[in-house]
Scaffold this motif. Structure first.
Motif, PDB file in Angstrom:
ATOM      1  N   GLY A 261      29.828  36.988  36.432  1.00  0.00           N
ATOM      2  CA  GLY A 261      31.024  37.304  37.301  1.00  0.00           C
ATOM      3  C   GLY A 261      31.755  36.119  38.190  1.00  0.00           C
ATOM      4  O   GLY A 261      31.000  35.231  38.904  1.00  0.00           O
ATOM      5  N   PRO A 262      33.006  36.282  38.160  1.00  0.00           N
ATOM      6  CA  PRO A 262      33.632  35.509  38.996  1.00  0.00           C
ATOM      7  C   PRO A 262      33.703  35.663  40.633  1.00  0.00           C
ATOM      8  O   PRO A 262      33.862  36.792  40.715  1.00  0.00           O
ATOM      9  CB  PRO A 262      35.266  35.218  38.438  1.00  0.00           C
ATOM     10  N   VAL A 263      33.713  34.694  41.390  1.00  0.00           N
ATOM     11  CA  VAL A 263      34.004  34.956  42.767  1.00  0.00           C
ATOM     12  C   VAL A 263      34.977  34.150  43.660  1.00  0.00           C
ATOM     13  O   VAL A 263      35.242  32.933  43.241  1.00  0.00           O
ATOM     14  CB  VAL A 263      32.635  34.987  43.491  1.00  0.00           C
ATOM     15  N   ILE A 264      35.497  34.608  44.638  1.00  0.00           N
ATOM     16  CA  ILE A 264      36.594  33.867  45.337  1.00  0.00           C
ATOM     17  C   ILE A 264      36.347  34.304  46.797  1.00  0.00           C
ATOM     18  O   ILE A 264      36.141  35.292  47.170  1.00  0.00           O
ATOM     19  CB  ILE A 264      37.978  34.179  45.053  1.00  0.00           C
ATOM     20  N   LYS A 265      36.203  33.154  47.428  1.00  0.00           N
ATOM     21  CA  LYS A 265      35.758  33.364  49.045  1.00  0.00           C
ATOM     22  C   LYS A 265      36.884  32.734  50.013  1.00  0.00           C
ATOM     23  O   LYS A 265      37.092  31.703  49.629  1.00  0.00           O
ATOM     24  CB  LYS A 265      34.226  32.762  49.151  1.00  0.00           C
ATOM     25  N   VAL A 266      37.426  33.542  50.964  1.00  0.00           N
ATOM     26  CA  VAL A 266      38.219  33.149  51.758  1.00  0.00           C
ATOM     27  C   VAL A 266      37.756  32.953  53.209  1.00  0.00           C
ATOM     28  O   VAL A 266      37.066  33.808  53.543  1.00  0.00           O
ATOM     29  CB  VAL A 266      39.486  34.094  51.898  1.00  0.00           C
ATOM     30  N   ILE A 267      37.757  31.958  54.035  1.00  0.00           N
ATOM     31  CA  ILE A 267      37.333  31.706  55.298  1.00  0.00           C
ATOM     32  C   ILE A 267      38.618  31.382  56.065  1.00  0.00           C
ATOM     33  O   ILE A 267      39.421  30.692  56.172  1.00  0.00           O
ATOM     34  CB  ILE A 267      36.373  30.543  55.310  1.00  0.00           C
ATOM     35  N   LEU A 268      38.426  32.649  57.212  1.00  0.00           N
ATOM     36  CA  LEU A 268      39.652  32.611  58.032  1.00  0.00           C
ATOM     37  C   LEU A 268      39.122  32.187  59.531  1.00  0.00           C
ATOM     38  O   LEU A 268      38.589  33.402  59.861  1.00  0.00           O
ATOM     39  CB  LEU A 268      40.665  33.796  57.991  1.00  0.00           C
ATOM     40  N   ASN A 362      37.687  28.829  45.124  1.00  0.00           N
ATOM     41  CA  ASN A 362      37.926  29.738  44.186  1.00  0.00           C
ATOM     42  C   ASN A 362      36.803  29.016  43.164  1.00  0.00           C
ATOM     43  O   ASN A 362      36.985  28.355  42.161  1.00  0.00           O
ATOM     44  CB  ASN A 362      39.294  29.431  43.452  1.00  0.00           C
ATOM     45  N   TRP A 363      35.542  29.806  43.012  1.00  0.00           N
ATOM     46  CA  TRP A 363      34.588  29.357  42.142  1.00  0.00           C
ATOM     47  C   TRP A 363      34.750  29.675  40.879  1.00  0.00           C
ATOM     48  O   TRP A 363      34.274  29.148  39.961  1.00  0.00           O
ATOM     49  CB  TRP A 363      33.198  29.903  42.530  1.00  0.00           C
ATOM     50  N   ALA A 364      35.751  30.531  40.367  1.00  0.00           N
ATOM     51  CA  ALA A 364      36.023  31.226  39.228  1.00  0.00           C
ATOM     52  C   ALA A 364      36.871  30.084  38.306  1.00  0.00           C
ATOM     53  O   ALA A 364      36.687  29.963  37.099  1.00  0.00           O
ATOM     54  CB  ALA A 364      36.972  32.405  39.053  1.00  0.00           C
ATOM     55  N   ILE A 365      37.229  29.030  39.131  1.00  0.00           N
ATOM     56  CA  ILE A 365      38.186  27.995  38.253  1.00  0.00           C
ATOM     57  C   ILE A 365      37.533  26.661  38.658  1.00  0.00           C
ATOM     58  O   ILE A 365      38.058  25.672  37.974  1.00  0.00           O
ATOM     59  CB  ILE A 365      39.731  27.940  38.511  1.00  0.00           C
ATOM     60  N   ASP A 366      36.071  26.650  39.303  1.00  0.00           N
ATOM     61  CA  ASP A 366      35.309  25.450  39.711  1.00  0.00           C
ATOM     62  C   ASP A 366      35.114  24.863  38.406  1.00  0.00           C
ATOM     63  O   ASP A 366      34.528  25.714  37.562  1.00  0.00           O
ATOM     64  CB  ASP A 366      34.488  25.816  40.668  1.00  0.00           C
ATOM     65  N   GLU A 367      35.385  23.914  37.847  1.00  0.00           N
ATOM     66  CA  GLU A 367      35.161  23.215  36.483  1.00  0.00           C
ATOM     67  C   GLU A 367      33.843  23.268  36.280  1.00  0.00           C
ATOM     68  O   GLU A 367      33.187  23.125  34.909  1.00  0.00           O
ATOM     69  CB  GLU A 367      35.827  21.943  36.072  1.00  0.00           C
TER      70      GLU A 367
END
Length: 429
Positions: A261-268, A362-367
């Motif tokens: 599964g895809p994951v995206i992580k946001v650090i604020l 954005n690990w979903a598009i990390d090559e």
């Protein structure tokens, strides 16, 4: 330039590849690790620079329970870790309120699990057992959990695996003080001290092989070894980024059946931890906030509690991440701030002015990842068995996606799989 033969070549310097390199190099074998990135660790990457006031995890962050191998290695390396504590909260019916567990009404869910005769995708389980109106909240939190925690599609995720994980997993979670990358560096250092050679920025493009002989073709040269261990993320293999000659269609077809599964992580990082002030939380005491769940575009957030920090981490996984993966970093930032605005009933101008630093991973598009991590599917053990069977004592596979058990998808799973496969290779000599 062609490279002289090795006993074993490992493709991938993530957790699985690093522990395999460590185990194999201890036996005196000539080992090389080919890593596509300019760094080690894979989806483990601690950002420790001046951008953020403290080290932050762009990828793997938690130790999910009392996991033997991870904890043993940390103690061996002298790396400390701390328990994650705090409270679960949710934004529900326009109000912030405490949530007792990751899935509400778990007793009802447990009763339905006991009625299962055969494994089903979670979507089919919900349609068969949870259609009653009284289960509306349970359906929502279950969907959020499977898609958010597993990064899974409900139409593929295994209900049996969900049941096992919920009934057997430890409640304790931990963070590594100073970041996960320390453990990766330790394994690499130990491997190098025993003669292992690391080649960074070497992207494996083609593998030519025969019985007890392999050839790895990269843009930077060709490498030869008696045996080859492939530990790249499942997403890379599922999208045929590495070609095999002769082909191994049975393996590749089984790999494509596994869940990833895809994951995206946001650090604020904010100038102040506004969620700790009752002024901004409608008089609710969120000073011990750990996880916060909502129905917003960025649905899941967590703090660094019990550490004193002004960082909020946003998490998007599964189908939500798939829908968002082609958004720019700025677009995802805007969605993040909008989500927090609606959760806390704050003006977006306040959040923007209070924002000190931020980043989106954005690990979903990390090559070199093309997703996030693995999850269990119906008939997963059958497909994993096919993949784990060595190809004529020449090609082996390892990684978090090939672990049998509820820890699939975790760093522990990657470490155990890499270690066990290394032992299989050692025995094959």
């Amino acid at each position: 330039m062609d490279q002289s033969p090795y006993d074993v070549i490992i493709i991938g310097a993530g957790a699985s590849g690093l522990i395999a390199a460590y185990e194999l190099s201890l036996t005196g074998r000539k080992v090389a690790v080919l890593e596509a990135r300019a760094r080690l660790g894979g989806r483990i990457h601690t950002i420790a620079n001046k951008k953020f006031s403290v080290p932050v995890e762009s990828g793997a962050e938690f130790i999910h329970g009392n996991l033997n191998l991870t904890k043993t290695l940390l103690k061996q390396a002298g790396i400390s870790f701390s328990e994650v504590k705090g409270e679960l909260w949710q934004k529900k019916s326009g109000k912030l309120s405490r949530q007792e567990d990751f899935i509400e009404d778990y007793n009802d869910l447990e009763k339905k699990f006991k009625q299962l005769k055969n494994d089903l995708p979670v979507s089919a389980f919900v349609e068969k057992y949870l259609t009653d109106d009284k289960y509306e909240e349970l359906r929502f939190t279950l969907k959020n959990y499977v898609e958010g925690y597993y990064a899974a599609e409900l139409s593929k995720a295994s209900t049996y695996a969900l049941c096992e994980e919920l009934n057997t997993s430890d409640e304790e979670q931990y963070r590594i003080d100073g970041g996960y990358s320390q453990l990766m560096c330790y394994l690499a250092q130990q491997s190098e001290e025993h003669g292992c050679i690391f080649y960074y920025s070497h992207v494996a493009e083609q593998i030519n092989w025969g019985e007890n002989k392999t050839e790895v073709v990269t843009q930077s040269g060709t490498f030869y070894a008696a045996k080859l261990l492939i530990t790249v993320p499942l997403g890379v293999l599922q999208q045929d980024k590495i070609q095999f000659n002769p082909g191994i269609p049975e393996k590749i077809n089984a790999i494509k059946e596994l869940g990833f599964g895809p994951v995206i992580k946001v650090i604020l990082e904010f100038r102040e931890a506004f969620w700790k002030s009752k002024e901004y939380t409608r008089n609710q005491d969120l000073s011990k906030l750990s996880f916060l769940f909502s129905r917003q575009e960025i649905p899941t957030w967590w703090t660094s509690f019990p550490q004193d920090s002004t960082i909020l981490t946003g998490w998007i996984a599964g189908p939500r991440a798939a829908e968002m993966k082609n958004s720019t970093k700025n677009e995802i930032l805007l969605k993040s701030l909008k989500s927090l605005q609606l959760i806390f009933d704050l003006e977006i101008r306040f959040l923007e002015q209070n924002l000190k630093e931020w980043d989106v991973f954005n690990w979903a598009i990390d090559e070199f990842n093309l997703g996030g991590y693995a999850y269990e599917v119906v008939n997963g053990p059958y497909f994993r068995k096919i993949v784990k069977e060595p190809v004529y004592n020449s090609i082996y596979f390892a990684g978090e996606a090939l672990f049998d058990g509820p820890e699939i998808g975790t760093v522990e799973a990657a470490l155990v799989s890499g270690r066990d496969t290394a032992h299989t290779i050692i025995a094959s000599f």
